[in-house]
Design a protein around this motif. Structure first.
Motif, PDB file in Angstrom:
ATOM      1  N   GLY A 177       0.793  -1.223   0.000  1.00 28.84           N
ATOM      2  CA  GLY A 177       0.000   0.000   0.000  1.00 28.84           C
ATOM      3  C   GLY A 177       0.821   1.267   0.000  1.00 28.84           C
ATOM      4  N   GLU A 178       2.110   1.152   0.315  1.00 34.79           N
ATOM      5  CA  GLU A 178       2.970   2.331   0.411  1.00 34.79           C
ATOM      6  C   GLU A 178       3.677   2.667  -0.895  1.00 34.79           C
ATOM      7  OE1 GLU A 178       4.637   4.813   2.720  1.00 34.79           O
ATOM      8  OE2 GLU A 178       2.487   4.730   2.993  1.00 34.79           O
ATOM      9  N   PHE A 179       3.820   1.698  -1.782  1.00 38.23           N
ATOM     10  CA  PHE A 179       4.526   1.961  -3.032  1.00 38.23           C
ATOM     11  C   PHE A 179       3.655   2.763  -3.999  1.00 38.23           C
ATOM     12  CE2 PHE A 179       7.448  -2.005  -2.701  1.00 38.23           C
ATOM     13  CZ  PHE A 179       8.402  -1.264  -2.028  1.00 38.23           C
ATOM     14  N   ARG A 180       4.281   3.675  -4.717  1.00 37.56           N
ATOM     15  CA  ARG A 180       3.614   4.462  -5.765  1.00 37.56           C
ATOM     16  C   ARG A 180       3.710   3.677  -7.077  1.00 37.56           C
ATOM     17  NH1 ARG A 180       6.160   8.049  -7.599  1.00 37.56           N
ATOM     18  NH2 ARG A 180       4.465   9.083  -8.705  1.00 37.56           N
ATOM     19  N   TRP A 181       2.789   2.783  -7.294  1.00 38.82           N
ATOM     20  CA  TRP A 181       2.854   1.924  -8.472  1.00 38.82           C
ATOM     21  C   TRP A 181       2.634   2.706  -9.765  1.00 38.82           C
ATOM     22  CZ3 TRP A 181       4.907  -2.483  -7.191  1.00 38.82           C
ATOM     23  CH2 TRP A 181       4.675  -3.022  -5.918  1.00 38.82           C
ATOM     24  N   GLU A 182       1.703   3.662  -9.740  1.00 37.34           N
ATOM     25  CA  GLU A 182       1.312   4.368 -10.960  1.00 37.34           C
ATOM     26  C   GLU A 182       1.896   5.779 -11.013  1.00 37.34           C
ATOM     27  OE1 GLU A 182      -0.053   2.644 -13.165  1.00 37.34           O
ATOM     28  OE2 GLU A 182      -0.829   0.933 -12.017  1.00 37.34           O
ATOM     29  N   ASP A 183       1.922   6.346 -12.229  1.00 35.71           N
ATOM     30  CA  ASP A 183       2.422   7.709 -12.429  1.00 35.71           C
ATOM     31  C   ASP A 183       1.531   8.728 -11.721  1.00 35.71           C
ATOM     32  OD1 ASP A 183       4.158   6.455 -14.200  1.00 35.71           O
ATOM     33  OD2 ASP A 183       3.015   7.049 -15.980  1.00 35.71           O
ATOM     34  N   ASP A 184       2.122   9.872 -11.390  1.00 38.08           N
ATOM     35  CA  ASP A 184       1.295  10.999 -10.973  1.00 38.08           C
ATOM     36  C   ASP A 184       0.319  11.325 -12.102  1.00 38.08           C
ATOM     37  OD1 ASP A 184       2.590  11.276  -8.551  1.00 38.08           O
ATOM     38  OD2 ASP A 184       3.921  12.890  -9.231  1.00 38.08           O
ATOM     39  N   VAL A 185      -0.870  11.780 -11.739  1.00 38.23           N
ATOM     40  CA  VAL A 185      -1.889  12.113 -12.740  1.00 38.23           C
ATOM     41  C   VAL A 185      -1.338  13.152 -13.722  1.00 38.23           C
ATOM     42  CG1 VAL A 185      -4.176  13.106 -13.111  1.00 38.23           C
ATOM     43  CG2 VAL A 185      -3.771  11.587 -11.159  1.00 38.23           C
ATOM     44  N   GLY A 186      -1.461  12.851 -15.010  1.00 39.08           N
ATOM     45  CA  GLY A 186      -1.014  13.778 -16.040  1.00 39.08           C
ATOM     46  C   GLY A 186       0.463  13.692 -16.380  1.00 39.08           C
ATOM     47  N   TYR A 187       1.171  12.744 -15.781  1.00 39.94           N
ATOM     48  CA  TYR A 187       2.611  12.628 -16.044  1.00 39.94           C
ATOM     49  C   TYR A 187       2.882  12.436 -17.532  1.00 39.94           C
ATOM     50  CZ  TYR A 187       7.321  10.583 -16.215  1.00 39.94           C
ATOM     51  OH  TYR A 187       8.634  10.311 -16.524  1.00 39.94           O
ATOM     52  N   VAL A 188       3.824  13.215 -18.044  1.00 44.23           N
ATOM     53  CA  VAL A 188       4.263  13.091 -19.432  1.00 44.23           C
ATOM     54  C   VAL A 188       5.576  12.304 -19.434  1.00 44.23           C
ATOM     55  CG1 VAL A 188       5.016  14.320 -21.490  1.00 44.23           C
ATOM     56  CG2 VAL A 188       3.194  15.279 -20.054  1.00 44.23           C
ATOM     57  N   PRO A 189       5.606  11.116 -20.043  1.00 43.18           N
ATOM     58  CA  PRO A 189       6.837  10.308 -20.014  1.00 43.18           C
ATOM     59  C   PRO A 189       8.054  11.119 -20.452  1.00 43.18           C
ATOM     60  CG  PRO A 189       5.040   9.025 -20.915  1.00 43.18           C
ATOM     61  CD  PRO A 189       4.521  10.426 -20.768  1.00 43.18           C
ATOM     62  N   THR A 190       9.031  11.181 -19.560  1.00 39.42           N
ATOM     63  CA  THR A 190      10.225  11.994 -19.779  1.00 39.42           C
ATOM     64  C   THR A 190      11.445  11.194 -19.345  1.00 39.42           C
ATOM     65  OG1 THR A 190       8.925  13.982 -19.267  1.00 39.42           O
ATOM     66  CG2 THR A 190      11.341  14.191 -19.252  1.00 39.42           C
ATOM     67  N   GLN A 191      12.455  11.142 -20.210  1.00 36.92           N
ATOM     68  CA  GLN A 191      13.667  10.393 -19.904  1.00 36.92           C
ATOM     69  C   GLN A 191      14.886  11.297 -19.954  1.00 36.92           C
ATOM     70  OE1 GLN A 191      12.638   7.332 -22.984  1.00 36.92           O
ATOM     71  NE2 GLN A 191      13.388   5.892 -21.425  1.00 36.92           N
ATOM     72  N   ASP A 192      15.864  10.983 -19.103  1.00 33.80           N
ATOM     73  CA  ASP A 192      17.124  11.720 -19.144  1.00 33.80           C
ATOM     74  C   ASP A 192      18.015  11.105 -20.224  1.00 33.80           C
ATOM     75  OD1 ASP A 192      18.303   9.403 -18.135  1.00 33.80           O
ATOM     76  OD2 ASP A 192      18.614  10.203 -16.118  1.00 33.80           O
ATOM     77  N   PRO A 193      19.195  11.651 -20.470  1.00 31.54           N
ATOM     78  CA  PRO A 193      20.056  11.122 -21.542  1.00 31.54           C
ATOM     79  C   PRO A 193      20.419   9.647 -21.381  1.00 31.54           C
ATOM     80  CG  PRO A 193      20.795  13.302 -20.896  1.00 31.54           C
ATOM     81  CD  PRO A 193      19.739  12.918 -19.915  1.00 31.54           C
TER      82      PRO A 193
END
Length: 340
Positions: A177-193
Motif C-alpha cells: 500500500g505504500e509503493f507508488r505503483w502508478e504515475d502521478d496524474v497527467g505525467y508526461v513520459p520523460t527520460q534523461d540522456p
C-alpha cells in the motif's frame, strides 16, 4: 537504480514448478512447499567460486559468518592451508558446490534455497541454474570494483541462498500500500540522456511501473509484480515485517507515497537485524523438537511418494512432472536423513 533479478527464463521455470508443488500441497503434503526449499538441518552447504581472487573469497566467507552464527547450518568455502578456496567451472559435470558464486554477470541475484541444486532449473542451458556448470549466485563486478555496501549485499544474497525472500514482499508489511505503483496524474513520459524516466517539466513523477520500464532495468509490468508486489502464499514462512532487515530494499524516496514511509528501511543495510537472526533460527533451529517435527513431515512425504500413482500428483504425468516428483523425493529423503 539497478535492481536484482534472475533471468526471465529461470523465473518462468521456477513458476511452472512451483504451481505443480502448490497443487500437490493442496492434497495435504504441505511439506513440499514449506520445507523442501530449505537445506536439511545441520547440513554443511558447500560454496565455490567461478572467478575472483583469494582475498575477495576470504572477505565473502567472513561476511557470511553473521549468518552461520545464527542458525543450525554450516557454509563450507573449501579453504585450505594455503589460503585458497573452492572453485567451480562452467564445464563441470558434477556439482562442485551447492552454492556456485560468480562475479562476471551484471547485477546481483541468487537462486532461493535448494533451487541452487535443482537440475530442472536451467535444464535447457544458459549461465544460471541448478546444474553443475551454472551460476546460482552472482555478485556482479565485485572482482573489479566492490560497492561500498558490499558486505550487506553479500549477506542479502546468501540469505536468499538459504531460503529467504525479500522483506518488501512480506504480506505482514505495508509496502504493497505504500509503493507508488502508478504515475502521478497527467505525467508526461520523460527520460534523461541515460534513458531513465524522470519527473516531467511540471514536476509530475513517474510511478514504479514506468520508472522500472526504463534504463537500466527495462522491466515489463509482470516482472515488476513478480519482484516487488506482496506475496501472500501459504508456503512462505513470514515473520513480522522488519524495517531493519538486510532483505528490505532501499528505494528512492519517490517510490513511496509518504515520507517517512513505514516501508522504508531503518537499519544500516549491512548487518543482520535481530529479526533476520530470528528468521534464521526459525528456518534452521537447533532444538530437538524442531528436528523431530521436520523428520516426521519428511517421512510422511516419502511414504506418500512410495504409494505410486495414488501418491504425489504427476507421478505418471510426463517427463517434466516425473522430474519434479523425483526432485521432491530426493529433497524429502535428504531432510529425513539430515535430522536423524
Amino acid at each position: 537504480m539497478e535492481l536484482e533479478s534472475l533471468p526471465d527464463e529461470v523465473i518462468a521455470e521456477i513458476e511452472v514448478r512451483d504451481r505443480w508443488r502448490r497443487a500437490t500441497a493442496a492434497d495435504g503434503l504441505e511439506f513440499l512447499v514449506t520445507d523442501i526449499g530449505r537445506w536439511p538441518l545441520g547440513r554443511t552447504v558447500r560454496v565455490a567460486f567461478l572467478d575472483g581472487d583469494d582475498q575477495l573469497h576470504a572477505d565473502i566467507a567472513e561476511a557470511t559468518e553473521q549468518i552461520t552464527g545464527a542458525c543450525n547450518l554450516t557454509l563450507d568455502f573449501g579453504q585450505n592451508g594455503a589460503g585458497t578456496f573452492r572453485r567451480w567451472t562452467t564445464s563441470d559435470t558434477v556439482l562442485a558446490a551447492e552454492i556456485r558464486v560468480s562475479f562476471d554477470l551484471p547485477g546481483f541475484f541468487s537462486l532461493v534455497g535448494t533451487d541452487s541444486t535443482d537440475s530442472a532449473i536451467g535444464a535447457g542451458g544458459g549461465p544460471v541454474g541448478g546444474n553443475p556448470g551454472q551460476r546460482s549466485l552472482n555478485l556482479g563486478r565485485f572482482a573489479v570494483n566492490r560497492p561500498p555496501t558490499w558486505e550487506g549485499t553479500v549477506r542479502h544474497e546468501f540469505l536468499h541462498a538459504l531460503g529467504f525472500h525479500h522483506s518488501h514482499q512480506n504480506m505482514r508489511g505495508t509496502c504493497e500500500g505504500e509503493f507508488r505503483w502508478e504515475d502521478d496524474v497527467g505525467y508526461v513520459p520523460t527520460q534523461d540522456p541515460a534513458g531513465v524516466f524522470v519527473p516531467d517539466a511540471q514536476g509530475r513523477r513517474p510511478g514504479i511501473y514506468t520508472y522500472l520500464a526504463g534504463e537500466p532495468n527495462k522491466w515489463p509490468r509482470a516482472k515488476v509484480d513478480h519482484n516487488l508486489r506482496t506475496v501472500d502464499a501459504p508456503d512462505l514462512v513470514a515473520g513480522p515485517f522488519d524495517t531493519k532487515s538486510v532483505m528490505l530494499y532501499r528505494f528512492p524516496a519517490f517510490f513511496y507515497k509518504s515520507t517517512p514511509s513505514s516501508c522504508a528501511p531503518s537499519g544500516n543495510g549491512q548487518n543482520l537485524s535481530d529479526g533476520d537472526k530470528r528468521g534464521l533460527d526459525l528456518l534452521y533451529p537447533h532444538t530437538m523438537g524442531a528436528l523431530a517435527d521436520r523428520q516426521a513431515r519428511a517421512d510422511a512425504v516419502l511414504e506418500s511418494l512410495g504409494a505410486g500413482p495414488e501418491g504425489v500428483p504427476g507421478a505418471n504425468g510426463g517427463d517434466l512432472a516425473e522430474a519434479y516428483r523425483s526432485r521432491v523425493e530426493e529433497l524429502a529423503a535428504a531432510q529425513a536423513t539430515g535430522v536423524r
